[in-house]
Design a protein around this motif. Structure first.
Motif, PDB file in Angstrom:
ATOM      1  N   SER A 111       1.215   3.656   1.225  1.00 28.44           N
ATOM      2  CA  SER A 111       0.986   4.055   2.616  1.00 28.44           C
ATOM      3  C   SER A 111       1.039   2.879   3.592  1.00 28.44           C
ATOM      4  N   LYS A 112       0.890   1.643   3.072  1.00 25.65           N
ATOM      5  CA  LYS A 112       0.906   0.459   3.945  1.00 25.65           C
ATOM      6  C   LYS A 112       2.323  -0.051   4.212  1.00 25.65           C
ATOM      7  N   HIS A 113       3.282   0.333   3.363  1.00 22.23           N
ATOM      8  CA  HIS A 113       4.695  -0.053   3.548  1.00 22.23           C
ATOM      9  C   HIS A 113       4.847  -1.574   3.698  1.00 22.23           C
ATOM     10  N   LEU A 114       4.227  -2.319   2.811  1.00 23.16           N
ATOM     11  CA  LEU A 114       4.289  -3.776   2.899  1.00 23.16           C
ATOM     12  C   LEU A 114       5.618  -4.287   2.342  1.00 23.16           C
ATOM     13  N   ASP A 115       6.138  -5.311   2.996  1.00 28.68           N
ATOM     14  CA  ASP A 115       7.411  -5.921   2.586  1.00 28.68           C
ATOM     15  C   ASP A 115       7.101  -7.259   1.903  1.00 28.68           C
ATOM     16  N   ILE A 116       7.036  -7.230   0.576  1.00 27.44           N
ATOM     17  CA  ILE A 116       6.704  -8.428  -0.204  1.00 27.44           C
ATOM     18  C   ILE A 116       7.812  -8.637  -1.234  1.00 27.44           C
ATOM     19  N   LYS A 117       8.625  -9.652  -1.007  1.00 27.67           N
ATOM     20  CA  LYS A 117       9.751  -9.916  -1.905  1.00 27.67           C
ATOM     21  C   LYS A 117       9.609 -11.229  -2.667  1.00 27.67           C
ATOM     22  N   GLN A 118       8.715 -12.091  -2.214  1.00 28.78           N
ATOM     23  CA  GLN A 118       8.479 -13.373  -2.886  1.00 28.78           C
ATOM     24  C   GLN A 118       7.073 -13.853  -2.536  1.00 28.78           C
ATOM     25  N   PRO A 119       6.550 -14.791  -3.311  1.00 27.97           N
ATOM     26  CA  PRO A 119       5.160 -15.206  -3.089  1.00 27.97           C
ATOM     27  C   PRO A 119       4.851 -15.668  -1.672  1.00 27.97           C
ATOM     28  N   LYS A 120       5.796 -16.312  -1.000  1.00 24.17           N
ATOM     29  CA  LYS A 120       5.495 -16.822   0.343  1.00 24.17           C
ATOM     30  C   LYS A 120       5.217 -15.701   1.341  1.00 24.17           C
ATOM     31  N   ASP A 121       5.641 -14.474   1.039  1.00 28.85           N
ATOM     32  CA  ASP A 121       5.387 -13.343   1.936  1.00 28.85           C
ATOM     33  C   ASP A 121       3.920 -12.926   1.941  1.00 28.85           C
ATOM     34  N   LEU A 122       3.158 -13.402   0.974  1.00 27.86           N
ATOM     35  CA  LEU A 122       1.759 -12.982   0.848  1.00 27.86           C
ATOM     36  C   LEU A 122       0.862 -13.566   1.927  1.00 27.86           C
ATOM     37  N   GLY A 123       1.296 -14.609   2.594  1.00 27.20           N
ATOM     38  CA  GLY A 123       0.438 -15.299   3.553  1.00 27.20           C
ATOM     39  C   GLY A 123      -0.003 -14.462   4.729  1.00 27.20           C
ATOM     40  N   ARG A 124       0.601 -13.291   4.920  1.00 25.80           N
ATOM     41  CA  ARG A 124       0.258 -12.432   6.069  1.00 25.80           C
ATOM     42  C   ARG A 124      -0.860 -11.445   5.758  1.00 25.80           C
ATOM     43  N   TYR A 125      -1.291 -11.369   4.490  1.00 28.17           N
ATOM     44  CA  TYR A 125      -2.151 -10.253   4.081  1.00 28.17           C
ATOM     45  C   TYR A 125      -3.486 -10.727   3.475  1.00 28.17           C
ATOM     46  N   ALA A 126      -4.477  -9.814   3.554  1.00 25.96           N
ATOM     47  CA  ALA A 126      -5.746 -10.032   2.847  1.00 25.96           C
ATOM     48  C   ALA A 126      -5.515  -9.754   1.360  1.00 25.96           C
ATOM     49  N   ILE A 127      -5.948 -10.696   0.510  1.00 24.82           N
ATOM     50  CA  ILE A 127      -5.585 -10.668  -0.912  1.00 24.82           C
ATOM     51  C   ILE A 127      -6.820 -10.809  -1.789  1.00 24.82           C
ATOM     52  N   ALA A 128      -6.852 -10.024  -2.875  1.00 24.53           N
ATOM     53  CA  ALA A 128      -7.819 -10.222  -3.948  1.00 24.53           C
ATOM     54  C   ALA A 128      -7.043 -10.514  -5.225  1.00 24.53           C
ATOM     55  N   ALA A 129      -7.446 -11.558  -5.948  1.00 23.56           N
ATOM     56  CA  ALA A 129      -6.717 -11.992  -7.137  1.00 23.56           C
ATOM     57  C   ALA A 129      -7.685 -12.231  -8.289  1.00 23.56           C
ATOM     58  N   TYR A 130      -7.107 -12.384  -9.465  1.00 27.27           N
ATOM     59  CA  TYR A 130      -7.917 -12.740 -10.635  1.00 27.27           C
ATOM     60  C   TYR A 130      -8.297 -14.218 -10.552  1.00 27.27           C
ATOM     61  N   GLN A 131      -9.343 -14.612 -11.284  1.00 32.69           N
ATOM     62  CA  GLN A 131      -9.792 -15.996 -11.260  1.00 32.69           C
ATOM     63  C   GLN A 131      -8.716 -16.936 -11.798  1.00 32.69           C
ATOM     64  N   THR A 132      -8.562 -18.066 -11.138  1.00 32.29           N
ATOM     65  CA  THR A 132      -7.611 -19.142 -11.444  1.00 32.29           C
ATOM     66  C   THR A 132      -6.177 -18.812 -11.043  1.00 32.29           C
ATOM     67  N   ALA A 133      -5.932 -17.703 -10.335  1.00 35.39           N
ATOM     68  CA  ALA A 133      -4.566 -17.347  -9.941  1.00 35.39           C
ATOM     69  C   ALA A 133      -3.912 -18.463  -9.134  1.00 35.39           C
ATOM     70  N   ALA A 134      -4.656 -19.081  -8.213  1.00 38.73           N
ATOM     71  CA  ALA A 134      -4.082 -20.122  -7.365  1.00 38.73           C
ATOM     72  C   ALA A 134      -3.644 -21.342  -8.164  1.00 38.73           C
ATOM     73  N   LYS A 135      -4.223 -21.534  -9.354  1.00 37.02           N
ATOM     74  CA  LYS A 135      -3.838 -22.658 -10.212  1.00 37.02           C
ATOM     75  C   LYS A 135      -2.652 -22.308 -11.103  1.00 37.02           C
ATOM     76  N   ASN A 136      -2.477 -21.015 -11.382  1.00 38.64           N
ATOM     77  CA  ASN A 136      -1.533 -20.608 -12.429  1.00 38.64           C
ATOM     78  C   ASN A 136      -0.202 -20.065 -11.923  1.00 38.64           C
ATOM     79  N   LEU A 137      -0.111 -19.663 -10.659  1.00 38.86           N
ATOM     80  CA  LEU A 137       1.056 -18.912 -10.205  1.00 38.86           C
ATOM     81  C   LEU A 137       2.033 -19.708  -9.346  1.00 38.86           C
ATOM     82  N   GLY A 138       1.937 -21.018  -9.385  1.00 40.81           N
ATOM     83  CA  GLY A 138       2.945 -21.838  -8.744  1.00 40.81           C
ATOM     84  C   GLY A 138       2.580 -22.327  -7.348  1.00 40.81           C
TER      85      GLY A 138
END
Length: 257
Positions: free
Chosen positions: A121-148
């Motif tokens: 329903s949000k119709h988000l356009d996310i094609k690569q990790p850099k696109d995430l900077g526009r959104y509120a995000i919840a991630a698993y622990q240590t994601a920022a260390k492990n995903l590049g």
């Protein structure tokens, strides 16, 4: 008269020898390794009954090594520190950046397929990790260390970014509208959404495949255990038992994505 004493000594020696032999056999039977395991994350880990794809796999590999597997459940981010402080014999689901002395990492024994998840329903356009900077995000622990690096930079720009040890709460944050995007393994998300939104009440979601599969390792302090694990892992991966476990838990993302 003196003949009784040697006989008595022999009898006592026999009893002591039997007790010692029994104790040695018992200790061999009871050989176990305490291993730090991240909190509940079905289908990989079900802490309520010590089951799940990852736990069952490790249990079988340890059995091939001659050990009993004893999980110690902790928040995922604490596994490495518990191992480094010698509070456990090993730790599961460690990424390559955990390979710091004295930790010895095994070969990769499992892959997680991390994805970005949003509500359709949000119709988000996310094609690569850099696109995430526009959104509120919840991630698993240590994601920022492990995903590049691209991901780590993007989440610094995000209006909200949290990493949670309890992935049920993480999924609930998306379904309740508190965040726009989850960063989570696809199999874990599917299982937890089915629990939180059973039956026909499930909200349509979009899976954004923006990450390569992540390899994970077991960490030990004893390098001999790491070597033994690698040998047992190779034998296990070509066994029928491994294929049966994959089908039991419907784990296909590891191999197909």
């Amino acid at each position: 008269m003196n003949m009784k004493h040697p006989m008595l000594q022999l009898a006592v020696w026999g009893i002591l020898t039997s007790l010692i032999s029994y104790k040695v056999l018992a200790s061999n039977d009871d050989k176990s390794l305490e291993v730090a395991v991240g909190w509940n994350k079905p289908p990989y880990v079900n802490s309520a009954d010590d089951s799940g794809f990852e736990l069952d796999m490790i249990r079988q590999i340890f059995a091939r090594m001659g050990y009993k597997f004893k999980p110690v459940y902790v928040p995922y981010g604490r596994s490495l520190s518990m191992l480094q402080n010698s509070r456990v014999d090993g730790a599961l689901t460690l990424s390559e950046n955990a390979a710091v002395p004295p930790v010895q990492l095994t070969d990769s024994y499992i892959q997680y397929q991390n994805v970005a998840v949003s509500l359709q329903s949000k119709h988000l356009d996310i094609k690569q990790p850099k696109d995430l900077g526009r959104y509120a995000i919840a991630a698993y622990q240590t994601a920022a260390k492990n995903l590049g690096e691209q991901y780590a930079y993007a989440v610094k720009q995000a209006p909200l970014y949290v990493e949670l040890p309890d992935q049920t709460k993480q999924v609930a944050m998306l379904l309740n509208g508190h965040v726009s995007v989850l960063i989570i393994d696809v199999n874990i998300f599917n299982n937890l959404q089915a629990v939180l939104e059973p039956g026909t009440n499930r909200q349509p979601i979009t899976i954004h495949h923006i990450f390569a599969p992540s390899d994970y390792h077991v960490g030990f302090l004893n390098p001999n255990l790491a070597q033994d694990f690698n040998q047992a892992l190779k034998a296990y991966q070509t066994s029928l038992a491994h294929q049966e476990l994959v089908h039991k838990y419907n784990i296909f993302a590891d191999e197909d994505v």
